[in-house]
Structures are given as structure tokens and as C-alpha cells.
Design an enzyme around this catalytic site. Sequence first.
Site, mmCIF file in Angstrom:
data_model
loop_
_atom_site.group_PDB
_atom_site.id
_atom_site.type_symbol
_atom_site.label_atom_id
_atom_site.label_comp_id
_atom_site.label_asym_id
_atom_site.label_seq_id
_atom_site.Cartn_x
_atom_site.Cartn_y
_atom_site.Cartn_z
ATOM 1 N N CYS A 81 0.604 -1.176 0.174
ATOM 2 C CA CYS A 81 0.119 0.099 0.081
ATOM 3 C C CYS A 81 0.846 1.428 0.151
ATOM 4 O O CYS A 81 1.653 1.524 -1.067
ATOM 5 C CB CYS A 81 -0.870 -0.026 1.021
ATOM 6 N N HIS A 183 -3.129 -5.029 1.829
ATOM 7 C CA HIS A 183 -2.102 -5.541 2.964
ATOM 8 C C HIS A 183 -2.184 -7.004 3.549
ATOM 9 O O HIS A 183 -2.930 -7.257 4.338
ATOM 10 C CB HIS A 183 -2.976 -4.756 4.335
ATOM 11 N N GLU A 185 -0.477 -8.152 5.394
ATOM 12 C CA GLU A 185 0.245 -8.191 6.829
ATOM 13 C C GLU A 185 -0.996 -8.381 7.752
ATOM 14 O O GLU A 185 -0.950 -8.292 9.051
ATOM 15 C CB GLU A 185 1.055 -7.008 7.104
HETATM 16 N N1 GLN Z 1 -3.378 6.334 0.853
HETATM 17 C C1 GLN Z 1 -2.345 6.152 1.654
HETATM 18 C C2 GLN Z 1 -1.170 6.823 1.137
HETATM 19 O O1 GLN Z 1 -1.145 7.495 0.206
HETATM 20 C C3 GLN Z 1 -1.966 4.767 1.534
HETATM 21 C C4 GLN Z 1 -3.035 3.898 2.489
HETATM 22 C C5 GLN Z 1 -2.430 2.720 3.001
HETATM 23 O O2 GLN Z 1 -1.130 2.492 3.177
HETATM 24 N N2 GLN Z 1 -3.465 1.845 3.785
HETATM 25 O O3 GLN Z 1 0.021 6.532 1.325
#
Ligand code: GLN
Length: 204
Positions: A81, A183, A185
Site C-alpha cells: 500500500c 495489506h 500483513e
Molecule cells: N492512501 C495512503 C497513501 O497515500 C496509503 C494507504 C495505506 O497504506 N493503507 O500513502
Amino acid sequence: MTTPVIGVFALQGDVREHVRTLEGIGADVVPVRRPEDIDGIAGLVLPGGESTTMYKLAAAFDLLEPLRKAVAAGLPAYGSCAGMIMLADTIQDGIDGQHTIGGLDIVVRRNAFGRQVDSFEADLDFAEVDGGPVHAVFIRAPWVEDIGAGVQVLARVEGGPADGRVVAVRGGADGQLLATSFHPELTGDARVHELFLRMVRERS
Ligand code: GLN
């Protein structure tokens, strides 16, 4: 088999969840907060969290350049992410002046799924992961808007408004970089982390 030492970027994000998952599959894990923490790690994990904050903190702690150099020199890395955003060469919808570690020849769009579906879960076919679909949790996730030559798509969303969007890739000069929009994790399924450990072992 030797136990690889994996560094987890620990200035921001869901560090504990990655540490727990990695330790659960036999990795030695060290937190990465200072440049000297990079010495001796065989792989790097960039957690989920907020990439704008990660960028600012990494710059403030003089960690951004050393991480860039290490990844450019071939250190295997996995980003989930926000971590995917940190590994991307190009970001869309970043904040002004937002920079990344880079290394992965992809264009990612931050917060790409939009308001209505900004958090959702889906089962994905994931290339290089055996044993059935991977249950993916997306939280204000990016997607991969474009990939360079040599980047391999590992998973796409199937169905719904984001049908076909790329959400997992592998790239880097030797295929040593892995990134997911979601994710693993958070779900107790360690197969994506196992793939990363295999990538680390291939290199060391
Ligand atoms: N929207 C977040 C970002 O721009 C990422 C979100 C996340 O890691 N769950 O970093």
C-alpha cells in the site's frame, strides 16, 4: 537454510503487523529508523500507512537517500500500500513535492479507488503464490496505472468498478522488488511475505 535479516521501515505505518508476519515465517527482523540500520539487512519491507508522512519523516531522519541508494544497488524490497507508493518511480495524485524511494518502474495512483470503494476486500488470483486466492484488504489503496518493460503483473482486481486494475507487481533490474496495493500483513496469510523471503534468498 540461512535466516535472512529483514529490515522493516519503522518511522510510520503498520510496522508491528509486518514484523509479526515475517517472524512467523522464520525471518530475523530489525526496525529501520536510521541510515546505519540498513547495514546488514538482506531485504527491506515498507509497510502500509501514509506515504506522504513516510516521505517527510524519511527525509527528516536522513533516511531517504540511503534507502534510495540501497534499493538502487539491488536490495530486495517489498512495499504494501503506502509502501508500494514509496517504491514507485512515479506517483499520480501525490502531494506537492512528494518524493519516493523509487526503483520500481511503475506509475501508481494514490487513493485510486475513490470514495465509494476506498476500503474493501477481495479475493485475488496471485501469480507466484500457490494454494488458492489471496484475500486482499484494501484501505485507501493505490493502484498501478502503468508499468514499464520488465515489470510483471502478479494480481488484478476482478469484477466491480475497478475490474482489471493492477494491484500487485514484481520488478526491478533483477525482479527483486515486490509491491501490493493491499495489506497481506493484516490477514494472517503469510504467502506474500513467503514469496518475498524466497526472492531475498534467491539473491543472497
Ligand atoms: N492512501 C495512503 C497513501 O497515500 C496509503 C494507504 C495505506 O497504506 N493503507 O500513502
